[in-house]
Write a protein that holds these residues in place. Structure first.
Motif, PDB file in Angstrom:
ATOM      1  N   LEU A 163     -25.777   9.524   0.744  1.00 35.84           N
ATOM      2  CA  LEU A 163     -26.668   8.380   0.615  1.00 35.84           C
ATOM      3  C   LEU A 163     -27.451   8.478  -0.689  1.00 35.84           C
ATOM      4  N   GLU A 164     -27.655   7.332  -1.338  1.00 33.85           N
ATOM      5  CA  GLU A 164     -28.363   7.298  -2.611  1.00 33.85           C
ATOM      6  C   GLU A 164     -29.425   6.213  -2.607  1.00 33.85           C
ATOM      7  N   ARG A 196     -33.575   7.173   6.909  1.00 35.07           N
ATOM      8  CA  ARG A 196     -33.149   8.573   6.835  1.00 35.07           C
ATOM      9  C   ARG A 196     -33.471   9.187   5.472  1.00 35.07           C
ATOM     10  N   LEU A 197     -33.133   8.456   4.396  1.00 30.77           N
ATOM     11  CA  LEU A 197     -33.289   9.036   3.066  1.00 30.77           C
ATOM     12  C   LEU A 197     -34.736   9.036   2.599  1.00 30.77           C
ATOM     13  N   LEU A 198     -35.462   7.961   2.852  1.00 34.51           N
ATOM     14  CA  LEU A 198     -36.839   7.877   2.358  1.00 34.51           C
ATOM     15  C   LEU A 198     -37.757   8.842   3.092  1.00 34.51           C
ATOM     16  N   ALA A 199     -37.426   9.188   4.335  1.00 33.33           N
ATOM     17  CA  ALA A 199     -38.222  10.190   5.050  1.00 33.33           C
ATOM     18  C   ALA A 199     -38.157  11.531   4.344  1.00 33.33           C
ATOM     19  N   ARG A 200     -37.051  11.799   3.674  1.00 38.57           N
ATOM     20  CA  ARG A 200     -36.899  13.054   2.935  1.00 38.57           C
ATOM     21  C   ARG A 200     -37.587  12.978   1.578  1.00 38.57           C
ATOM     22  N   ARG A 201     -37.467  11.835   0.919  1.00 34.82           N
ATOM     23  CA  ARG A 201     -38.045  11.697  -0.428  1.00 34.82           C
ATOM     24  C   ARG A 201     -39.543  11.432  -0.374  1.00 34.82           C
ATOM     25  N   PHE A 202     -39.982  10.677   0.608  1.00 31.37           N
ATOM     26  CA  PHE A 202     -41.401  10.338   0.726  1.00 31.37           C
ATOM     27  C   PHE A 202     -41.868  10.632   2.151  1.00 31.37           C
ATOM     28  N   THR A 234     -32.313  -0.395  -3.215  1.00 30.48           N
ATOM     29  CA  THR A 234     -31.627  -0.275  -1.936  1.00 30.48           C
ATOM     30  C   THR A 234     -31.232   1.166  -1.700  1.00 30.48           C
ATOM     31  N   VAL A 235     -30.757   1.454  -0.501  1.00 27.92           N
ATOM     32  CA  VAL A 235     -30.164   2.751  -0.159  1.00 27.92           C
ATOM     33  C   VAL A 235     -28.750   2.459   0.305  1.00 27.92           C
ATOM     34  N   ILE A 236     -27.796   3.144  -0.311  1.00 26.11           N
ATOM     35  CA  ILE A 236     -26.397   2.783  -0.117  1.00 26.11           C
ATOM     36  C   ILE A 236     -25.540   4.040  -0.276  1.00 26.11           C
ATOM     37  N   PRO A 237     -24.378   4.111   0.340  1.00 25.96           N
ATOM     38  CA  PRO A 237     -23.503   5.266   0.136  1.00 25.96           C
ATOM     39  C   PRO A 237     -23.005   5.353  -1.313  1.00 25.96           C
ATOM     40  N   ARG A 238     -22.800   6.565  -1.762  1.00 27.48           N
ATOM     41  CA  ARG A 238     -22.404   6.799  -3.159  1.00 27.48           C
ATOM     42  C   ARG A 238     -21.106   6.090  -3.521  1.00 27.48           C
ATOM     43  N   HIS A 239     -20.126   6.038  -2.616  1.00 31.77           N
ATOM     44  CA  HIS A 239     -18.855   5.409  -2.954  1.00 31.77           C
ATOM     45  C   HIS A 239     -19.049   3.945  -3.342  1.00 31.77           C
ATOM     46  N   ALA A 240     -19.973   3.271  -2.678  1.00 32.72           N
ATOM     47  CA  ALA A 240     -20.229   1.869  -3.020  1.00 32.72           C
ATOM     48  C   ALA A 240     -20.873   1.766  -4.399  1.00 32.72           C
ATOM     49  N   ARG A 241     -21.790   2.656  -4.698  1.00 33.03           N
ATOM     50  CA  ARG A 241     -22.418   2.628  -6.035  1.00 33.03           C
ATOM     51  C   ARG A 241     -21.410   2.955  -7.124  1.00 33.03           C
ATOM     52  N   GLN A 242     -20.532   3.916  -6.874  1.00 29.77           N
ATOM     53  CA  GLN A 242     -19.539   4.287  -7.889  1.00 29.77           C
ATOM     54  C   GLN A 242     -18.540   3.170  -8.153  1.00 29.77           C
ATOM     55  N   ALA A 243     -18.325   2.299  -7.175  1.00 31.39           N
ATOM     56  CA  ALA A 243     -17.373   1.205  -7.348  1.00 31.39           C
ATOM     57  C   ALA A 243     -17.984   0.006  -8.072  1.00 31.39           C
ATOM     58  N   TYR A 244     -19.290   0.011  -8.258  1.00 33.39           N
ATOM     59  CA  TYR A 244     -19.944  -1.122  -8.910  1.00 33.39           C
ATOM     60  C   TYR A 244     -19.654  -1.096 -10.404  1.00 33.39           C
ATOM     61  N   ALA A 245     -19.292  -2.229 -10.957  1.00 34.84           N
ATOM     62  CA  ALA A 245     -18.782  -2.278 -12.337  1.00 34.84           C
ATOM     63  C   ALA A 245     -19.858  -2.053 -13.383  1.00 34.84           C
ATOM     64  N   ARG A 246     -21.094  -2.508 -13.129  1.00 33.08           N
ATOM     65  CA  ARG A 246     -22.127  -2.444 -14.168  1.00 33.08           C
ATOM     66  C   ARG A 246     -23.085  -1.291 -13.895  1.00 33.08           C
ATOM     67  N   ALA A 247     -22.555  -0.097 -13.979  1.00 32.59           N
ATOM     68  CA  ALA A 247     -23.335   1.096 -13.642  1.00 32.59           C
ATOM     69  C   ALA A 247     -24.529   1.279 -14.569  1.00 32.59           C
ATOM     70  N   GLU A 248     -24.450   0.780 -15.790  1.00 36.37           N
ATOM     71  CA  GLU A 248     -25.536   0.974 -16.752  1.00 36.37           C
ATOM     72  C   GLU A 248     -26.801   0.236 -16.348  1.00 36.37           C
ATOM     73  N   ARG A 249     -26.704  -0.694 -15.423  1.00 34.48           N
ATOM     74  CA  ARG A 249     -27.870  -1.452 -14.976  1.00 34.48           C
ATOM     75  C   ARG A 249     -28.545  -0.823 -13.770  1.00 34.48           C
ATOM     76  N   LEU A 250     -28.042   0.323 -13.347  1.00 32.41           N
ATOM     77  CA  LEU A 250     -28.563   0.993 -12.165  1.00 32.41           C
ATOM     78  C   LEU A 250     -29.052   2.390 -12.504  1.00 32.41           C
ATOM     79  N   GLN A 251     -29.938   2.906 -11.666  1.00 36.48           N
ATOM     80  CA  GLN A 251     -30.296   4.321 -11.730  1.00 36.48           C
ATOM     81  C   GLN A 251     -30.340   4.872 -10.322  1.00 36.48           C
ATOM     82  N   VAL A 252     -29.899   6.115 -10.182  1.00 37.26           N
ATOM     83  CA  VAL A 252     -29.964   6.814  -8.903  1.00 37.26           C
ATOM     84  C   VAL A 252     -31.201   7.698  -8.932  1.00 37.26           C
TER      85      VAL A 252
END
Length: 301
Positions: A163-164, A196-202, A234-252
């Motif tokens: 999760l990212e 799940r993820l934000l409970a760990r980060r915050f 958003t929070v999304i699985p990594r495979h979905a983020r890796q498939a997105y074409a405009r990666a330069e507009r995102l940060q993990v």
């Protein structure tokens, strides 16, 4: 049961219109063909009315010819099903969650290009639908995010899905107030994943439901579009983020120890996989991003 050789002689005789031509087609003597027809008539009664330069079927002969055609059609269907023994030909039905499906589908198409005899059917679906589709034999293979306990299904670890927390490129995400300023882009599993993820980060955060929702999409390929446009995170699985074409507009956003789920490959346990399905699984395991995944890692929930 009628002798298959006798039936072949009978069908060839009717198709060719004569004993001599039938014998030539079958590589037999005319006497052998005549003997086969005689054996059939001994069992079934008169089949033919023999006239000069013409053979006419009796009602019993017509029924036997229909039987020969049905038998041949059944044999053809059997041969088609027995192509399961081939790795490069036949239908493969694969049903997966949308996130990993975005990564898998191009790989499946590449395999189909390499093996034109394969026909790939791929569907995105949630876990419950995937389980039902495999149990009902509508799809041979499935991927699910939780290991099933149904004895009719065999499940083996296939890949990991991390999760990212994904935000627009260049935005600041250091505290909960930064997330409040951005707003949340939701999706069908968004709140559960974010919780799940934000409970760990915050730790101790007031919960994702307290954040303003700035958008929603149930199309896995479109969830990151509003994020890329700066409309929220958003929070999304990594495979979905890796498939997105405009990666330069995102940060993990770094969230410390990752939350990693195991994806389980499932199929019916009562019979072995077809050779082509086994071959496809083997090929996928050798392709990025799945080749580097541990197949024994336990899910962190």
């Amino acid at each position: 049961m009628l002798n298959p050789a006798w039936l072949r002689s009978f069908a060839s005789l009717i198709e060719s219109g004569g004993f001599t031509r039938a014998a030539e087609q079958l590589g037999l003597t005319q006497a052998a063909v005549s003997q086969h027809i005689r054996h059939l008539e001994d069992e079934l009664g008169p089949l033919l009315i023999r006239r000069p330069r013409k053979i006419e079927l009796t009602p019993a002969g017509t029924a036997l010819l229909d039987y020969c055609k049905e038998t041949e059609e059944a044999a053809c269907r059997l041969r088609l099903r027995l192509t399961d023994a081939r790795t490069d030909h036949g239908d493969i039905g694969f049903i997966t969650p949308g996130s990993v499906g975005l990564a898998l589908y191009p790989l499946l198409l590449s395999l189909q290009q390499s093996h034109p005899g394969l026909v790939i059917r791929h569907r995105f679906a949630p876990d419950a639908e995937i389980l039902q589709a495999v149990l009902e034999k509508r799809y041979e293979l499935g991927l699910v995010t939780r290991q099933p306990d149904d004895p009719r299904l065999l499940a083996t670890p296939f890949a990991e899905e991390t999760l990212e927390l994904v935000a627009p490129a260049g935005t600041r995400v250091e505290c909960w107030q930064d997330l409040e300023s951005l707003g949340f882009i939701d999706h069908p599993d968004g709140q559960a994943m974010a919780t799940r993820l934000l409970a760990r980060r915050f730790p101790g955060n007031p919960g994702v439901r307290t954040l303003a929702c700035h958008g929603f999409s149930n199309q896995i390929a479109l969830i990151l579009e509003p994020v890329a446009r700066g409309l929220g995170f958003t929070v999304i699985p990594r495979h979905a983020r890796q498939a997105y074409a405009r990666a330069e507009r995102l940060q993990v956003v770094e969230c410390g120890v990752p939350i990693v789920d195991t994806l389980w490959m499932i199929h019916r346990s009562e019979w072995p996989l077809s050779a082509r399905a086994s071959h496809v699984i083997q090929q996928l395991r050798q392709m990025p991003p799945f080749s580097s995944n541990s197949t024994t890692a336990a899910a962190t929930r």
